[in-house]
Design a protein around this motif. Structure first.
Motif, PDB file in Angstrom:
ATOM      1  N   ARG A  76       0.835  -1.199   0.000  1.00 53.31           N
ATOM      2  CA  ARG A  76       0.000   0.000   0.000  1.00 53.31           C
ATOM      3  C   ARG A  76       0.875   1.256   0.000  1.00 53.31           C
ATOM      4  O   ARG A  76       1.916   1.288   0.640  1.00 53.31           O
ATOM      5  N   GLU A  77       0.373   2.262  -0.685  1.00 57.52           N
ATOM      6  CA  GLU A  77       1.013   3.581  -0.670  1.00 57.52           C
ATOM      7  C   GLU A  77      -0.061   4.620  -0.376  1.00 57.52           C
ATOM      8  O   GLU A  77      -1.066   4.705  -1.099  1.00 57.52           O
ATOM      9  N   LEU A  78       0.152   5.376   0.677  1.00 54.94           N
ATOM     10  CA  LEU A  78      -0.840   6.342   1.127  1.00 54.94           C
ATOM     11  C   LEU A  78      -0.393   7.768   0.810  1.00 54.94           C
ATOM     12  O   LEU A  78       0.799   8.097   0.915  1.00 54.94           O
ATOM     13  N   LEU A  79      -1.365   8.597   0.470  1.00 55.12           N
ATOM     14  CA  LEU A  79      -1.148  10.030   0.294  1.00 55.12           C
ATOM     15  C   LEU A  79      -1.960  10.739   1.374  1.00 55.12           C
ATOM     16  O   LEU A  79      -3.188  10.691   1.373  1.00 55.12           O
ATOM     17  N   LEU A  80      -1.272  11.371   2.294  1.00 52.08           N
ATOM     18  CA  LEU A  80      -1.914  12.057   3.413  1.00 52.08           C
ATOM     19  C   LEU A  80      -1.909  13.557   3.167  1.00 52.08           C
ATOM     20  O   LEU A  80      -0.863  14.154   2.896  1.00 52.08           O
TER      21      LEU A  80
END
Length: 271
Positions: A76-80
């Motif tokens: 998973r790769e998250l953009l916050l």
């Protein structure tokens, strides 16, 4: 919140407002749940590496904080994006692989003491509630990184017909629990040998004490003073006198069978 203290001490020089302190706490919660920070901004930079620290320039924009994270298993790769609106902070987190989005709104004053930004032990409040909000509002909807299953030795498959407490090393009982032993042990059982010795008076079928006047049934006693036919006339033994028999007493009593132990092959016609 173990681990947040050294992180806060490392970032203390860049923290200038309550929102910075809150971002620092949110960042550490993502680290705790298996994510690592790649960098600041929407686009990746050169030579990015996953790190537990905040990247350079993370506090540059006080209105919108933008950070990117990747799970330790690279799934998973998250953009916050943390948008500051008056006294609140709106967290918008998107999983770039699944396009799932999670949103959480936090009141900054509920978790940060603005007058204690230089003291880690006083700057955070309601820490457990903050951890719960991040876990339920961000981690749960997007999914935590998968942990590698620990290799455990496989248990041997048991025979379904065997009882649950079966132990091959345990000595089995001589008869099932709750049942009565048979009146006469089986001659094929190795445990039946000597079984009659446990009952010397022959309550079951034998015993160690031999009674020549008893053969499984009670018989009336003989008064020797009345005489023994063919051996003693009546009155030969005074009444009450001691009398030791010199042979089998009485007629019709069972006598030893001369063939009770015949030799092998006794039914051979040529013997």
């Amino acid at each position: 919140m173990a681990g947040l203290e050294p992180l806060y001490a490392w970032a203390r020089a860049a923290i200038s407002c309550p929102q910075d302190a809150l971002i620092c706490g949110i960042h550490w919660e993502l680290i705790r749940h298996g994510y690592r920070c790649l960098g600041a901004g929407d686009q990746p930079g050169p030579d990015e590496k996953k790190s537990e620290l905040l990247p350079a320039g993370w506090e540059a924009n006080k209105e919108v904080y933008t950070l990117r994270y990747k799970s330790t298993d690279d799934a998973r790769e998250l953009l916050l994006k943390a948008i500051v609106v008056e006294d609140s902070m709106i967290l918008n987190v998107m999983d770039r692989s699944s396009q799932k989005v999670a949103d959480v709104t936090l009141a900054v004053a509920d978790y940060i003491n603005p007058e204690h930004l230089d003291n880690f032990h006083k700057v955070y409040k309601n820490s457990e509630e903050l951890r719960t909000r991040i876990a339920s509002g961000v981690i749960a909807p997007l999914g935590a990184p998968a942990e590698k299953a620990k290799k455990e030795p496989k248990a041997e498959k048991k025979d379904p017909d065997l009882p649950q407490d079966y132990d091959p090393l345990r000595i089995p009982p001589r008869q099932p629990a709750g049942t009565r032993a048979p009146s006469r042990p089986s001659p094929l059982s190795p445990f039946a040998v000597g079984g009659e010795d446990l009952d010397p008076f022959g309550g079951r079928s034998g015993g160690m004490i031999m009674d020549p006047f008893r053969s499984g049934h009670l018989q009336p006693s003989i008064d020797p003073s009345s005489g023994i036919p063919g051996q003693l006339p009546p009155g030969a033994v005074p009444p009450g006198a001691r009398f030791d028999p010199f042979g089998p007493l009485g007629a019709g009593r069972s006598r030893p069978d001369p063939d009770h132990l015949p030799p092998p092959g006794y039914d051979d016609m040529f013997m």
